[in-house]
Write an enzyme that holds these catalytic residues in place. Sequence first.
Site, PDB file in Angstrom:
ATOM      1  N   ASP A 341       0.826  -1.201  -0.166  1.00 44.63           N
ATOM      2  CA  ASP A 341      -0.018   0.197   0.002  1.00 44.63           C
ATOM      3  C   ASP A 341       0.967   1.369  -0.031  1.00 44.63           C
ATOM      4  O   ASP A 341       1.956   1.105   0.315  1.00 44.63           O
ATOM      5  CB  ASP A 341      -0.868  -0.261   1.309  1.00 44.63           C
ATOM      6  N   ASP A 633      -7.713  -2.854   3.060  1.00 46.17           N
ATOM      7  CA  ASP A 633      -6.355  -3.636   2.645  1.00 46.17           C
ATOM      8  C   ASP A 633      -6.844  -5.159   3.358  1.00 46.17           C
ATOM      9  O   ASP A 633      -6.184  -6.079   2.854  1.00 46.17           O
ATOM     10  CB  ASP A 633      -5.296  -3.203   3.268  1.00 46.17           C
ATOM     11  N   THR A 726      15.996 -38.501  19.735  1.00 49.77           N
ATOM     12  CA  THR A 726      16.746 -38.026  18.920  1.00 49.77           C
ATOM     13  C   THR A 726      16.193 -37.145  17.787  1.00 49.77           C
ATOM     14  O   THR A 726      16.827 -36.417  17.170  1.00 49.77           O
ATOM     15  CB  THR A 726      17.528 -39.092  18.130  1.00 49.77           C
TER      16      THR A 726
END
Length: 892
Positions: A341, A633, A726
């Site tokens: 914008d 927006d 692990t």
Amino acid sequence: MTAKDVVMTKPLKPLPDAPQALPVDEVLAHFGVSTSKGLADDEAIHRLKIFGANTVVTTRKASRLIILLHQFQSPVVYLLSAAAALAFYFGELEEGASIVAVLVVNALIGFLTELKAARSIEALRALGSRSARVRRDGHARIISAEEMVPGDIVLLEAGDVISADLRLVEASNLAADESMLTGESVAVHKHVHPVSVEARLPDRASMLFKGTALTRGSGAGVVTATGLSTELGRVSRLVEEAEPGSSPLERKLARLSTQLVWAALALTALIGGVGLVKGEEPFLMVEAAIALAVAAIPEGLPIVATIALARGMWRMARQNALIERLSAVETLGATTVILTDKTGTLTENRMTVRRLWVSSGEIEIDSGKKPIRAQLADDEQFFLLLEIAVLCNGALLESAGEEGSGDPMELALLRAGFRAGLRRSALLPRNPIARKHAFDTASKMMATVHYHGDRYLFAVKGAPEAVLAASSKVMTEHGEAVLDSEMRSEWHAHVEHLAYHGLRVLACATKTGMRPDASPYEDLTFVGLLGLEDPARGDVPHAIKYCREAGIRVVMVTGDHAVTARSIARAVGLEHTTVVEGKDVERFTGGNKAGLSDVGIFARVSPAEKLALVRAYQAAGDVVAMTGDGVNDAPALRQADIGVSMGLRGTDVAREAAAMILLDDAFPTIVKAIREGRVIFGNIRRFMAYLLSCNLSEVLAVGLAVLFTLPLPMLPLQILYLNLVTDVFPAFALAMGEGDPDILKRSPRNPKEPILGRSQWTVIVLHSLALTAGTFGALAAARLWLHLDSKSAVTVTFLTLAFAQLWHAFNMRHPRSGLLRNEVTRNPWLWGALSLCTALLTAPPYLPAIADVLHLARPTPIMWAVIFGSSVAPLVVTQAVMLALASLRQRA
């Protein structure tokens, strides 16, 4: 009787489609209401039942139960659930319960991260929770905005926030700030005259819209739409329709998980079939199938990915980038285009006087706050120009540092006056106001008349073409002169020059007279021009330069005019300045990548067109970051792969729709976040290579044992425990790397590129073969050399593979880094993880309760010697190969 006196006598008609184009009397007649009486209370209650409350609530949020159930919709979960069901069916309760526990832990992590869903609609609803002053039954009343209905007469004053869409029926010097809907930073002048049916939202001067604010003036309007029928309501529906979709990382992880599941199923079916053909017992084959299923799936993958992304969120927060969704961290690293914008993002969202132009010349004013008296060089024409701009002004500003109230353009004029030493509060006592002429859209001018000794001073400002047309003389260095046609042409050329540079141009004129009621717009003396702009933020050009170096396109998408947008683009260093207006966006909606690459600016774009643009870029294969701060927006922010909202200037709607919020509103923060996203992806690729080579070694160990009719080297529950240890701690430590300092100088990854490519899979296979060889070496030593029983032999192979996987973390160094000093050995997190895992793997054989569950025997010293030697051997071999390859590369 006029329409203003009409009352409702027949059923209410549907809401008009284009009230901005209808005359006032026709609109009032449509709603059966008069401005003097307003609606009757009974009629208002009736309409409230028909149209509903004036809110923008749409769909309900997903319940916690739905979010929780979503965590179990995964191929990995299906496979592990099947393995747990088989374990329970054959009486292996401990194995089944352990697999279920793993599923529950992973589901809880996913549930907690997804629970923080977007709250866009709640923010939109909050905009409507205000009060309004309406006229009902002939009396002014204050009611809740939710109770407003079509046909209500709303009374308006400067500072009001509009709570419904209104058709103006009265307007006096009225202006509204509509930037949250249109993206334009300048207040829009309003009037009661009809406009075109086709007029776009910013041009509907006869309307006021829900969520906008009045900057000056007073008036009245009739409600034409409430709730979801308003322009704000339409935006809320767009927000709801915009689906953010899954991030690139989520899609890649889902694809990889599916591939692993199918590979595990195929391998399980192959080995099980071979075993049955060889005459193996069905229960043994089922146990092997469970072991393979558990070994093939890295259960710790979602946990480590979540933790790694969460740490990325923490690091970004320290740099003023607040991440709302975990997946957005990695998405930033894959960004290929930023749709930004203009107002408040590339600019300061604050009008500023930048040019003064009088007959003696022009000057350019910087956008700071320092005095400009010296810059004016004691030229009386410049001071007269600013004095008129300050006198002919309706805004309020007590000091240069405060925000003030009123039209942003008039506030900018007062600030310029402050910098020149001209304070309105000091000028008015010497020139008291005798009369005001409000801005008129027909004349495009406004004027104030002041007492000036025994005469009256007329101060006029307005559109340059209007002021020039009303002027017969011009102020020069030597006094007033006749404004001939040649001079008029020169001034019109000056206006075009300022407009070309993106400035909004005002003209000022003056005259003196004997009567205050004389026509203010005749026989004026033209004084000069003022050029105003919403200046570009000073930190934006560098950020755009970094984006260019990183291979990321920056495209401006604004509701403002093309000329203004192009000027700001030049100021911030945008290369592609081809401008396309919103009405022409349709030709890109099919994902026309070639066409999109030629455009640098999209101007006069509506919320729906912004949303369409985001979808167009996504259809063209781009990973889209969208920045913005207004309600207009919000739909595009939610649809984008990564929506970025301004934290300081942004509206609640924009912040809630975005995946990332800039706490400092600084565009360069986006660049820092993009770098962090790229680092995160590199770290994820590294720990995934580690995880999968470990898991593949487990699959090979179990699969080869079944194929060659050997005892299983590990049981399903042991594999599950090994994976939980692990697959989490060393992998997490590998995900804590700081990244390459030059990572932003590389082009973005291909969005279609998998997390693990062919080269990574080659390395994974080679490493897993080395780990598998070490495991079978330990099994051979346990059986053939030490002659251990089955339980003790399985203990040796289990611990061998476990410790081999720990040492395998050192293989994750970069091939060109040093053997002893590299990014892995300098990672303190890794040393902490290895210490913790060593304790978690060493302790179980010596704790009877855990040893019984895992079916482990207490290791003897000689067993530990075999375990240590066999687990270190794969590391020694792989490091020797890496050194040899590095030496060959140096010779080449």
